[in-house]
Design a protein around this motif. Structure first.
Motif, mmCIF file in Angstrom:
data_model
loop_
_atom_site.group_PDB
_atom_site.id
_atom_site.type_symbol
_atom_site.label_atom_id
_atom_site.label_comp_id
_atom_site.label_asym_id
_atom_site.label_seq_id
_atom_site.Cartn_x
_atom_site.Cartn_y
_atom_site.Cartn_z
ATOM 1 N N LEU A 1 6.171 4.855 -4.696
ATOM 2 C CA LEU A 1 5.338 3.654 -4.751
ATOM 3 C C LEU A 1 3.866 4.015 -4.596
ATOM 4 C CD1 LEU A 1 7.517 1.194 -2.635
ATOM 5 C CD2 LEU A 1 7.372 1.383 -5.131
ATOM 6 N N SER A 2 3.566 4.966 -3.726
ATOM 7 C CA SER A 2 2.167 5.379 -3.557
ATOM 8 C C SER A 2 1.678 6.156 -4.772
ATOM 9 C CB SER A 2 2.002 6.220 -2.286
ATOM 10 O OG SER A 2 2.725 7.436 -2.363
ATOM 11 N N ILE A 3 2.555 6.953 -5.384
ATOM 12 C CA ILE A 3 2.185 7.684 -6.598
ATOM 13 C C ILE A 3 1.892 6.702 -7.734
ATOM 14 C CG2 ILE A 3 3.050 9.215 -8.415
ATOM 15 C CD1 ILE A 3 4.623 10.694 -6.194
ATOM 16 N N MET A 4 2.779 5.708 -7.911
ATOM 17 C CA MET A 4 2.581 4.721 -8.973
ATOM 18 C C MET A 4 1.310 3.912 -8.752
ATOM 19 S SD MET A 4 6.325 3.241 -10.007
ATOM 20 C CE MET A 4 6.659 2.595 -8.382
ATOM 21 N N ASP A 5 1.022 3.582 -7.501
ATOM 22 C CA ASP A 5 -0.179 2.814 -7.192
ATOM 23 C C ASP A 5 -1.428 3.575 -7.637
ATOM 24 O OD1 ASP A 5 -1.309 0.409 -5.621
ATOM 25 O OD2 ASP A 5 -2.366 2.101 -4.707
ATOM 26 N N TYR A 6 -1.372 4.887 -7.572
ATOM 27 C CA TYR A 6 -2.516 5.726 -7.934
ATOM 28 C C TYR A 6 -2.547 6.076 -9.418
ATOM 29 C CZ TYR A 6 -5.519 9.922 -7.958
ATOM 30 O OH TYR A 6 -6.505 10.850 -8.228
ATOM 31 N N VAL A 7 -1.380 6.302 -10.013
ATOM 32 C CA VAL A 7 -1.300 6.839 -11.368
ATOM 33 C C VAL A 7 -1.262 5.770 -12.448
ATOM 34 C CG1 VAL A 7 0.202 8.116 -12.955
ATOM 35 C CG2 VAL A 7 -0.243 9.024 -10.667
ATOM 36 N N LEU A 8 -0.465 4.727 -12.251
ATOM 37 C CA LEU A 8 -0.226 3.776 -13.330
ATOM 38 C C LEU A 8 -1.437 2.872 -13.569
ATOM 39 C CD1 LEU A 8 3.507 2.774 -12.742
ATOM 40 C CD2 LEU A 8 2.537 4.588 -14.174
#
Length: 353
Positions: free
Chosen positions: A183-190
């Motif tokens: 969830l933290s990766i998606m918040d940053y990447v997407l």
């Protein structure tokens, strides 16, 4: 780029670390090894843990009472590495004591608590940063670059498998423990934020939280994300697929060197102007390459960023609002699981209560 923006500290920033269990030793080591920061004190209620600190860092002050760190006028910032149920009280007390705060993930157990911390930090002009460590890896930063520069084209999907055997948690389920990373990766990447989530999960240990779960997150423009997390898998897997209209990415965190592989693969869809029911799907296969990554330890990059934000007053990449967005999704997944996968709408743009 992230490291280039962070110059050496002019004044040494004094650090206090609360919690020396699983993650605390890594925080102490990172702060102790970086010029411009000094670990003044460590607190933990277990004496055997403090004994480990003493054997490695004999000059650090040790205490079983975290209040001693909050009262110490020498300490500029507090790093919190304790169970999530304690994050709010400790972080709020630290902010009210005038300390900058780096808090372990997830930020809090509720969005109300997260908003309270954000408000307190803003009111006192203090840095509040969440330890979303994966955001600071070279691999995730490269994925964000590929998305931002449109190398992948339009992003179609994020698909992740994050499974292993253990470590069972008693206070949070497998989503709050493992899926929080994605969830933290998606918040940053997407390129956008999800508007709804559906989650299913199951516990196979009596009176314990769910140990296996599946999350599906829905975005605008046909972007979809799926996350599989599991504490009962026979193997450890940390693999993510990120698909776009032009290129696709495979991110394997367990790969020792080529963690990111970019594939020039995809489809082309040709609609026939003569027959609206006829559609031709073509497949495109090109080269695969593995871009060079910054191999600096993620936690070192993160700690440097925290120190830089304290000095400059800049907003952290994983600030309180990023932590709040993740907590809101976690809350929604909890609601969805209780109702066997019911779709729960999200409002990630709302900060105030």
């Amino acid at each position: 780029m992230l490291i280039d923006q962070q110059s050496q500290a002019i004044d040494t920033i004094k650090i206090g670390v609360i919690g020396y269990g699983y993650w605390g030793p890594n925080l102490v080591r990172s702060f102790a090894e970086i010029p411009g920061s000094e670990v003044i004190a460590v607190s933990d209620f277990k004496l055997d843990r403090l004994a480990k600190v003493r054997s490695r860092y004999p000059t650090i002050k040790l205490t079983t009472n975290s209040q001693d760190l909050l009262k110490d006028p020498r300490i500029d910032a507090i790093a919190i590495a304790t169970p999530v149920s304690t994050h709010y009280d400790l972080a709020l007390a630290a902010l009210q004591a005038g300390k900058h705060v780096l808090v372990e993930k997830p930020m809090t157990v509720s969005s109300q608590q997260a908003m309270r911390l954000i408000d307190e930090a803003q009111k006192r002009n203090l840095v509040l940063m969440v330890d979303h460590t994966f955001v600071y890896t070279g691999a995730v930063r490269k994925m964000q670059e590929l998305v931002t520069t449109k190398v992948l084209g339009d992003v179609y999907y994020y698909d992740s498998v994050r499974v292993n055997l253990g470590l069972f948690q008693h206070d949070v389920n497998v989503i709050w423990d493992l899926a929080v990373h994605d969830l933290s990766i998606m918040d940053y990447v997407l390129p956008s934020k999800p508007y709804a989530v559906s989650a299913t999960g199951m516990s196979h240990v009596l009176n314990e939280p769910e140990n296996i779960a599946y999350l599906t997150l829905f975005f605008e423009n046909n972007l979809i994300a799926h996350i599989h997390v599991n504490w009962l898998a026979p193997v450890k897997v940390r693999r993510t697929l990120l698909g776009g209209s032009q290129k696709m990415v495979c991110y394997d965190d367990l790969e020792p060197s080529e963690k990111i592989k970019v594939y020039d693969k995809g489809i082309t869809v040709n609609n026939s102007s003569e027959n609206v029911y006829q559609m031709l799907v073509g497949y495109r296969t090109g080269d695969m390459w593995s871009p060079k990554l910054d191999m600096t330890e993620a936690l070192k990059t993160e700690v440097l960023h925290f120190l830089h934000c304290i000095q400059s007053g800049n907003r952290p990449i994983t600030d309180g609002e990023a932590g709040l967005r993740v907590v809101r999704i976690l809350e929604a997944t909890t609601q969805s699981i209780k109702q066997q996968g019911r779709l729960v709408e999200l409002d990630l743009g709302k900060v105030a209560a």
